[in-house]
Design an enzyme around this catalytic site. Structure first.
Site, short mmCIF file in Angstrom:
data_model
loop_
_atom_site.label_atom_id
_atom_site.label_comp_id
_atom_site.label_asym_id
_atom_site.label_seq_id
_atom_site.Cartn_x
_atom_site.Cartn_y
_atom_site.Cartn_z
N THR A 192 -9.25 -5.01 11.00
CA THR A 192 -8.46 -5.24 12.21
C THR A 192 -9.29 -5.12 13.48
O THR A 192 -9.08 -5.87 14.44
CB THR A 192 -7.29 -4.23 12.27
OG1 THR A 192 -6.44 -4.46 11.15
CG2 THR A 192 -6.49 -4.37 13.55
N SER A 213 -7.82 -5.57 2.63
CA SER A 213 -6.91 -5.71 1.49
C SER A 213 -7.58 -6.47 0.35
O SER A 213 -7.13 -6.39 -0.80
CB SER A 213 -5.63 -6.43 1.91
OG SER A 213 -4.94 -5.70 2.90
N ASP A 255 -6.83 -0.53 5.53
CA ASP A 255 -6.03 -0.47 4.30
C ASP A 255 -6.79 0.15 3.13
O ASP A 255 -6.21 0.88 2.33
CB ASP A 255 -5.55 -1.88 3.91
CG ASP A 255 -4.40 -2.35 4.78
OD1 ASP A 255 -3.84 -1.53 5.53
OD2 ASP A 255 -4.05 -3.55 4.70
N THR A 264 -2.48 14.42 -9.45
CA THR A 264 -1.09 14.62 -9.06
C THR A 264 -0.61 13.53 -8.11
O THR A 264 -1.37 13.01 -7.30
CB THR A 264 -0.90 16.00 -8.39
OG1 THR A 264 0.46 16.11 -7.95
CG2 THR A 264 -1.83 16.18 -7.20
N GLN A 265 0.68 13.23 -8.23
CA GLN A 265 1.31 12.31 -7.28
C GLN A 265 1.57 12.98 -5.93
O GLN A 265 1.84 12.29 -4.95
CB GLN A 265 2.65 11.82 -7.85
CG GLN A 265 2.53 11.00 -9.12
CD GLN A 265 3.88 10.59 -9.67
OE1 GLN A 265 4.91 10.77 -9.02
NE2 GLN A 265 3.89 10.06 -10.88
#
Length: 334
Positions: A11, A57, A88, A269-270
């Site tokens: 960006t 991306s 990103d 872990t999430q």
């Protein structure tokens, strides 16, 4: 001090088009126009652009390698480096660079912006100027992300907001520095300068996959993800302190078969904060039994890129497990 700025895309250097913002060449000229006479107050720097500018991306493992190779070629010529990158996947690239540039003895500061430099109101100029000052400070000797007043360890960084200027944080590691009126560095946390021992391998983009456990997740999803024989690693995002749905015997059996045939399964872990404690609950102990490796408090980005790198270096067995568990450059808590 002489700094090299590497513009990879993102960006910060984009311009509007009929299809939205796109990365455009000629960033050096646009930057010079913005800086004007104040450029003389900055550390001396050169700026190079990648031949193929990247919307982050679209970043691939090969892009990590190409950026690392560029830095390696220029390492002896400069005192520090600033890498301009899209937000990103900045945390992935920062993590990957930290693992490839082992023994780092100079600063590599990744930054970017949420609004392009070409826009009247932007966060690009401040992020870039401060990154240059940090790179020229002589006090940083590791890969970092600088964004909106925060200096963060690269392999502890996560993008936590999609639109806010405070887009990045390091949930399991204190900030290495905070920039307001003054630049305050946490010298007690910064890594000491090492002896460069860079390892920049060829990556197989198919080597590592990542799966997020969810209620009712079918075993066939794991089987499908690992169906490609090139897949050698799986980052598994489980609940809480590393707990899978162990009552789902089909899912556990699929993981066990994967481990048995040599797929390295790394459990993280999430949760946004905290670490895996595989075995604190009986469900997590199931993973210990079948050979899943606990991932401590690795971020998803660090887990993915570290596993990619170690597999690309052809580590196997106990050597691979030990390298995953032990910190290489501050990416996890030992």
């Amino acid at each position: 001090m002489k700094i090299l700025v590497v513009y990879t895309g993102g960006t910060i250097g984009m311009l509007p088009s009929e299809h939205g913002y796109v990365p455009v060449a000629g960033f050096a000229e646009r930057l010079q126009a913005q800086l004007g006479e104040s450029a003389g107050q900055l550390p001396q720097f050169d700026l190079v652009e990648l031949e193929r500018l990247i919307d982050s991306s679209n970043v691939l493992p090969e892009d990590w390698r190409q950026i690392a190779l560029l830095l390696e070629r220029q390492w002896s010529k400069y005192d520090g480096f600033v890498v301009l990158h899209g937000t990103d996947t900045m945390a992935y690239t920062a993590s990957a660079l930290s693992f490839m540039l082992q023994g780092c003895d100079k600063p590599v500061i990744l930054t970017g912006s949420q609004i392009p430099l070409a826009e009247l109101r932007n966060d690009a100029l401040d992020n870039l100027i401060t990154s240059l000052l940090l790179a020229a400070s002589g006090e940083v000797h590791e890969v970092c992300v600088y964004f909106n007043g925060r200096l963060l360890r690269g392999n502890r960084t996560r993008k936590v907001r999609s639109t806010g200027f405070d887009a990045f944080d390091s949930p399991n590691c204190p900030w290495l520095g905070q920039v307001g009126i003054d630049i305050d560095l946490r010298r007690d946390l910064l890594l000491a300068a090492g002896t460069p021992c860079f390892q920049i391998p060829q990556f197989d983009p198919a080597a590592v996959v990542s799966l997020f456990v969810y209620p009712g997740m079918p075993a066939r999803l794991i089987e499908a993800a690992l169906d490609d024989p090139r897949v050698r690693g799986l980052v598994l995002h489980t609940y809480g302190v590393g707990n899978p749905p162990d009552a789902d015997t089909a899912l556990i059996d699929a993981l066990e078969r994967a481990c048995a045939r040599g797929v390295t399964v790394l459990n993280i872990t999430q949760c946004h904060q905290g670490a895996v404690s595989q075995g604190a609950y009986a469900t997590g102990a199931t993973l210990n039994r079948i050979g899943v490796i606990p991932g401590s408090d690795l971020t998803p980005e660090a887990a993915f890129t570290k596993l990619h790198l170690l597999l690309a270096l052809d580590l196997r067995g106990d050597r691979l497990q030990k390298a995953l568990i032990e910190p290489i450059c501050g990416e996890c808590t030992a």
